[in-house]
Scaffold this motif. Structure first.
Motif, PDB file in Angstrom:
ATOM      1  N   ASN A 165       0.828  -1.212   0.000  1.00 50.51           N
ATOM      2  CA  ASN A 165       0.000   0.000   0.000  1.00 50.51           C
ATOM      3  C   ASN A 165       0.859   1.257   0.000  1.00 50.51           C
ATOM      4  O   ASN A 165       1.798   1.378   0.789  1.00 50.51           O
ATOM      5  N   ASP A 166       0.528   2.182  -0.910  1.00 47.89           N
ATOM      6  CA  ASP A 166       1.212   3.472  -0.959  1.00 47.89           C
ATOM      7  C   ASP A 166       0.338   4.534  -0.312  1.00 47.89           C
ATOM      8  O   ASP A 166      -0.891   4.528  -0.460  1.00 47.89           O
ATOM      9  N   THR A 201      -5.953  18.205  -4.992  1.00 44.63           N
ATOM     10  CA  THR A 201      -4.540  17.863  -5.162  1.00 44.63           C
ATOM     11  C   THR A 201      -4.152  16.474  -4.664  1.00 44.63           C
ATOM     12  O   THR A 201      -3.008  16.073  -4.832  1.00 44.63           O
ATOM     13  N   PHE A 202      -5.057  15.766  -4.014  1.00 49.27           N
ATOM     14  CA  PHE A 202      -4.688  14.468  -3.463  1.00 49.27           C
ATOM     15  C   PHE A 202      -4.897  13.355  -4.481  1.00 49.27           C
ATOM     16  O   PHE A 202      -5.864  13.353  -5.236  1.00 49.27           O
ATOM     17  N   ASN A 203      -3.968  12.403  -4.485  1.00 47.98           N
ATOM     18  CA  ASN A 203      -4.023  11.297  -5.433  1.00 47.98           C
ATOM     19  C   ASN A 203      -3.561  10.026  -4.715  1.00 47.98           C
ATOM     20  O   ASN A 203      -2.758  10.074  -3.785  1.00 47.98           O
ATOM     21  N   ASP A 204      -4.077   8.886  -5.165  1.00 55.35           N
ATOM     22  CA  ASP A 204      -3.632   7.601  -4.630  1.00 55.35           C
ATOM     23  C   ASP A 204      -3.324   6.671  -5.793  1.00 55.35           C
ATOM     24  O   ASP A 204      -4.227   6.275  -6.524  1.00 55.35           O
ATOM     25  N   ASP A 260      -6.923   3.497  -4.516  1.00 52.04           N
ATOM     26  CA  ASP A 260      -7.789   3.425  -3.341  1.00 52.04           C
ATOM     27  C   ASP A 260      -8.721   4.637  -3.288  1.00 52.04           C
ATOM     28  O   ASP A 260      -8.363   5.740  -3.710  1.00 52.04           O
ATOM     29  N   THR A 261      -9.905   4.427  -2.741  1.00 50.68           N
ATOM     30  CA  THR A 261     -10.838   5.521  -2.519  1.00 50.68           C
ATOM     31  C   THR A 261     -10.387   6.316  -1.296  1.00 50.68           C
ATOM     32  O   THR A 261     -10.124   5.734  -0.229  1.00 50.68           O
ATOM     33  N   GLY A 318      -7.556   4.746   4.255  1.00 49.88           N
ATOM     34  CA  GLY A 318      -8.025   3.781   5.247  1.00 49.88           C
ATOM     35  C   GLY A 318      -6.906   3.272   6.124  1.00 49.88           C
ATOM     36  O   GLY A 318      -7.134   2.800   7.238  1.00 49.88           O
ATOM     37  N   THR A 319      -5.672   3.365   5.607  1.00 49.57           N
ATOM     38  CA  THR A 319      -4.503   2.927   6.369  1.00 49.57           C
ATOM     39  C   THR A 319      -3.462   4.026   6.465  1.00 49.57           C
ATOM     40  O   THR A 319      -2.968   4.344   7.547  1.00 49.57           O
ATOM     41  N   LEU A 320      -3.137   4.596   5.321  1.00 49.32           N
ATOM     42  CA  LEU A 320      -2.128   5.641   5.258  1.00 49.32           C
ATOM     43  C   LEU A 320      -2.784   6.961   4.873  1.00 49.32           C
ATOM     44  O   LEU A 320      -3.854   6.979   4.256  1.00 49.32           O
TER      45      LEU A 320
END
Length: 229
Positions: free
Chosen positions: A46-47, A74-77, A81-82, A129-131
């Motif tokens: 997971n990143d 500006t946020f990206n995954d 992930d949602t 959800g985690t990071l």
């Protein structure tokens, strides 16, 4: 030291390249060789969400409703992930009651009032959800002029035969702290009165006579420094 490793400064990213191909050739002291092809598989972990550009400061007038998505979106995954969003003030305290954030869409909304004029620092957190990752922007509520809401007169009676007598003190209710006000008179009997130092009074040379006229009607208009009345 007999280990196959990534070079210093090189790290693999599963989302960019999930396998690598490398041929290793072993040469003995007599110069004879053996080559073998290897496939290195990158494990997907997971990143954390990333911030592609800094959040953009915002401003809004008091008494005006607003709605905007997290400034700059500006946020990206890269894992796909949602993301969910939360926000606090930069000192970790809760957002003021007039400001809310939709955790799914990232939409801020609210209607700041006169007492909310000023700037606040808002910290936004995007989590998979985690990071998570955070950034901060400034939200400024701009003061706009409000109309005065009431004019008061401390007294409304005067003894007859009081030449130039003071009726009472005038005051104005205005939500804009620090506004100053000037007074003008109109109406049926305005010609008999004037305002001096914030007091409604009979003009010099004018005295009321109960037997001639027992009541007077006058309209007082209060005007603030921006011309609102």
């Amino acid at each position: 030291n007999g280990q196959l490793k990534l070079k210093a400064g090189v790290s693999a990213n599963y989302e960019t390249q999930s396998t690598y191909a490398v041929t290793v050739t072993s040469t003995d002291s007599g110069g004879l060789t053996k080559s073998q092809d290897f496939t290195v598989t990158i494990n997907d972990i997971n990143d954390a969400p990333t911030l592609t550009t800094a959040l953009v400061d915002q401003s809004n007038n008091e008494d005006a409703a607003f709605s905007f998505t997290i400034p700059g979106a500006t946020f990206n995954d890269e894992d796909g992930d949602t993301l969910t969003y939360t926000a606090t003030l930069s000192d970790d305290s809760a957002l003021p009651s007039w400001l809310s954030l939709d955790s799914t869409t990232g939409v801020f909304s609210g209607t700041p009032l006169n007492g909310d004029v000023g700037s606040i620092e808002v910290t936004v957190t995007a989590s998979d959800g985690t990071l998570s990752t955070t950034d901060t922007f400034t939200l400024t509520v701009v003061n706009t002029n409000d109309d005065p809401t009431a004019v008061s007169l401390s007294a409304s009676a005067i003894d007859e035969n009081s030449d130039g007598g003071v009726i009472g003190d005038l005051s104005t209710t205005d939500v804009d702290a620090g506004d100053t006000h000037t007074y003008t008179l109109s109406g049926t009997d305005a010609a008999s009165f004037e305002v001096v130092n914030g007091q409604l009074k009979l003009k010099a040379g004018v005295s009321a006579n109960y037997e001639t006229q027992s009541t007077y009607a006058v309209t007082v208009t209060s005007t603030d420094g921006s011309g609102s009345t």
